[in-house]
Design a protein around this motif. Sequence first.
Motif, short mmCIF file in Angstrom:
data_model
loop_
_atom_site.label_atom_id
_atom_site.label_comp_id
_atom_site.label_asym_id
_atom_site.label_seq_id
_atom_site.Cartn_x
_atom_site.Cartn_y
_atom_site.Cartn_z
N PRO A 5 32.27 37.50 40.23
CA PRO A 5 31.83 36.62 41.32
C PRO A 5 32.19 37.17 42.71
CG PRO A 5 32.84 35.33 39.58
CD PRO A 5 33.13 36.76 39.27
N HIS A 6 33.35 37.83 42.81
CA HIS A 6 33.76 38.39 44.10
C HIS A 6 32.84 39.55 44.49
CE1 HIS A 6 37.39 35.98 44.03
NE2 HIS A 6 37.66 36.44 42.82
N ILE A 7 32.51 40.38 43.51
CA ILE A 7 31.61 41.50 43.78
C ILE A 7 30.24 41.00 44.19
CG2 ILE A 7 30.45 43.50 42.75
CD1 ILE A 7 32.93 43.91 41.03
N ALA A 8 29.77 39.92 43.53
CA ALA A 8 28.46 39.35 43.86
C ALA A 8 28.41 38.86 45.30
CB ALA A 8 28.13 38.20 42.91
N ARG A 9 29.55 38.45 45.83
CA ARG A 9 29.61 37.99 47.22
C ARG A 9 29.97 39.13 48.18
NH1 ARG A 9 32.90 32.57 48.17
NH2 ARG A 9 32.13 33.13 50.25
N ARG A 53 32.68 40.94 48.13
CA ARG A 53 34.11 40.95 48.46
C ARG A 53 34.90 41.42 47.25
NH1 ARG A 53 35.97 35.50 51.26
NH2 ARG A 53 37.80 36.82 51.54
N GLY A 54 34.53 42.58 46.75
CA GLY A 54 35.21 43.11 45.57
C GLY A 54 36.68 43.41 45.85
N PRO A 55 37.51 43.41 44.83
CA PRO A 55 38.95 43.63 45.00
C PRO A 55 39.25 45.07 45.39
CG PRO A 55 38.40 43.56 42.68
CD PRO A 55 37.15 43.19 43.43
N ASP A 56 40.42 45.28 45.93
CA ASP A 56 40.87 46.61 46.32
C ASP A 56 41.10 47.46 45.07
OD1 ASP A 56 43.38 48.49 46.97
OD2 ASP A 56 42.22 48.16 48.79
N ARG A 57 40.55 48.67 45.07
CA ARG A 57 40.68 49.52 43.89
C ARG A 57 42.13 49.95 43.64
NH1 ARG A 57 36.22 54.03 44.87
NH2 ARG A 57 36.93 53.68 47.02
N ASP A 58 42.91 50.05 44.71
CA ASP A 58 44.32 50.39 44.52
C ASP A 58 45.04 49.31 43.72
OD1 ASP A 58 43.87 52.65 45.96
OD2 ASP A 58 45.03 52.06 47.72
N HIS A 59 44.74 48.04 44.01
CA HIS A 59 45.36 46.94 43.26
C HIS A 59 44.96 47.01 41.78
CE1 HIS A 59 47.55 44.57 46.17
NE2 HIS A 59 46.53 44.64 47.02
N LEU A 60 43.69 47.25 41.52
CA LEU A 60 43.24 47.32 40.13
C LEU A 60 43.90 48.47 39.39
CD1 LEU A 60 39.41 46.60 40.53
CD2 LEU A 60 41.23 45.01 39.90
N ALA A 61 43.99 49.63 40.04
CA ALA A 61 44.62 50.79 39.39
C ALA A 61 46.09 50.51 39.10
CB ALA A 61 44.47 52.01 40.29
N ARG A 62 46.78 49.91 40.08
CA ARG A 62 48.20 49.58 39.86
C ARG A 62 48.36 48.58 38.73
NH1 ARG A 62 49.81 47.38 45.40
NH2 ARG A 62 51.44 46.44 44.10
N ARG A 63 47.47 47.59 38.66
CA ARG A 63 47.55 46.60 37.58
C ARG A 63 47.47 47.28 36.22
NH1 ARG A 63 44.92 41.87 37.57
NH2 ARG A 63 45.93 41.53 39.58
N ILE A 64 46.49 48.14 36.05
CA ILE A 64 46.30 48.80 34.76
C ILE A 64 47.50 49.68 34.43
CG2 ILE A 64 44.90 50.48 33.51
CD1 ILE A 64 42.48 49.38 35.05
N LEU A 65 47.98 50.46 35.39
CA LEU A 65 49.07 51.39 35.13
C LEU A 65 50.38 50.67 34.86
CD1 LEU A 65 48.25 54.12 37.80
CD2 LEU A 65 47.98 54.29 35.33
N THR A 66 50.67 49.61 35.61
CA THR A 66 51.92 48.89 35.38
C THR A 66 51.91 48.11 34.07
OG1 THR A 66 51.10 47.09 36.78
CG2 THR A 66 52.54 48.71 37.81
N ALA A 115 41.30 36.41 33.76
CA ALA A 115 40.05 36.14 34.50
C ALA A 115 40.24 35.00 35.49
CB ALA A 115 38.93 35.81 33.52
N LEU A 116 40.93 33.93 35.07
CA LEU A 116 41.20 32.81 35.97
C LEU A 116 42.03 33.26 37.16
CD1 LEU A 116 41.19 29.78 36.64
CD2 LEU A 116 43.23 29.55 35.19
N GLY A 117 43.01 34.12 36.89
CA GLY A 117 43.84 34.63 37.98
C GLY A 117 43.03 35.44 38.98
N GLU A 118 42.08 36.22 38.50
CA GLU A 118 41.23 36.99 39.41
C GLU A 118 40.30 36.06 40.20
OE1 GLU A 118 41.32 39.97 40.29
OE2 GLU A 118 42.67 40.86 38.83
N LEU A 119 39.79 35.03 39.54
CA LEU A 119 38.96 34.06 40.26
C LEU A 119 39.75 33.35 41.35
CD1 LEU A 119 36.95 32.44 37.32
CD2 LEU A 119 36.01 33.85 39.17
N ALA A 120 41.05 33.14 41.12
CA ALA A 120 41.89 32.42 42.07
C ALA A 120 42.27 33.26 43.27
CB ALA A 120 43.16 31.91 41.37
N ARG A 121 41.76 34.49 43.36
CA ARG A 121 42.07 35.30 44.54
C ARG A 121 41.24 34.88 45.75
NH1 ARG A 121 42.03 40.81 44.69
NH2 ARG A 121 42.37 41.15 42.46
#
Length: 418
Positions: free
Chosen positions: A104-108, A110-123, A45-51
């Motif tokens: 917090p990013h979605i609330a602003r 500026r949600g993350p790229d879905r490709d990055h999220l999918a790759r994170r889960i799969l890898t 979670a901290l890593g995602e906040l640090a984006r």
Amino acid sequence: MRPGAATVGAVHATALLLGLAGLAGTLWQGVAEPGNALAFGALVALGELARWGAHPGEREPAPLAAAGALAYALLGNAAGTATTHGVLQVLAVTVAGGLAGIVPHIARGRGPDRDHLARRILTVAFAALCFQPLYNSGTVAGHLAPGPPYALLLLLVLVLTGLCDAVLAALLLRARTAHPYGPLLRDELRALLGIGSAVCATGVVMALGVAAAGLWALPVLAVPLLLTQVSFRRYTAVRTVNRQTIASLARATEIAGCTPPGHARRVAALSTAVGRELGLGGADLTVLEYAALMHDIGQLSLVDPVAGGATALLPAEEQRRIALLGGEVVRMTGVPAAVALVVERQADPYREQPVPARIVRAVNAYDDLAGEGAATALEALERLRLGTARDYHPEVVACLARVLARGGRPGMTSVPTG
């Protein structure tokens, strides 16, 4: 539905199903070692906040989150005590921590790229599947003594995971852009030597550090990667400013009335697409883009402007003179010498040109000759084909036709390649 859209949808659906399976399985079986799960979930979670401050298209906008998730996937024991969490709990912690960090990013907006999220889960799923069953079954402890052999096993798993992520990233880019898969994969593999290697190395060190010292090792080991992330962001910001400066210089010809509005931008975008089609990547594509943006800057040195800015219609000697003037101007701007070389050689016979200069010449001529209609675009391509004896490289013209057939020129109807 386009084949590319189907590929992207399949990757996203697979990641979603794995994430849901991890959450459901963990809720059903209960959380093993809650302290470890909470610590690594908080790290993700901290890593995602640090984006914050991530730039569009950044290869790994949340390296700390990626390293934390990989470390948990490779965690075999904590402070000398064997762990019992499995693949499903690794996925659950990765998804839960990621969701907590991106809110917090979605609330602003500026949600993350879905490709990055999918790759994170799969890898992460791949890394966990490679390690957790072997460790929990006792195979690792029975065959590998603690120390270098165990660390080498973790490194091997992470190398395979990095390759998996590169294959996925190139596949998604191929699906979205229709560029050739080979150059895209080479670009992703090169990226593994940069921020990718830092993420993988930190993941291994975190897993080994927690195994030896417990969870107290996590905050200590997270700091270097955070500092690396800050430095990388500053480097990316400098590159962005450089590109914006070059784009502003390129617009000088439009402001002065030497070229039509948007000409440099169109030539740069189309040249980059053709370059990818020809297999260029990395620094070569950057040089090509910069040269395409500044290819007409030599017109600023002319006493009498070219009618309509169409240098492709000028005699060869005049084209060569403007190209040499442009190269001199580019060298004075402090842009890399490779860019100036492409600009000043864009009017040479193609057999004497470097590949980027061949691309810029053909694409510039196409944009000079083509109008907004498909018929005019076809006529422009035909003129380029007729000029392949000396002026335009046949392979470049063929690649240009393929890019255009996929709708590669903004605001233009796709044209056939026949």
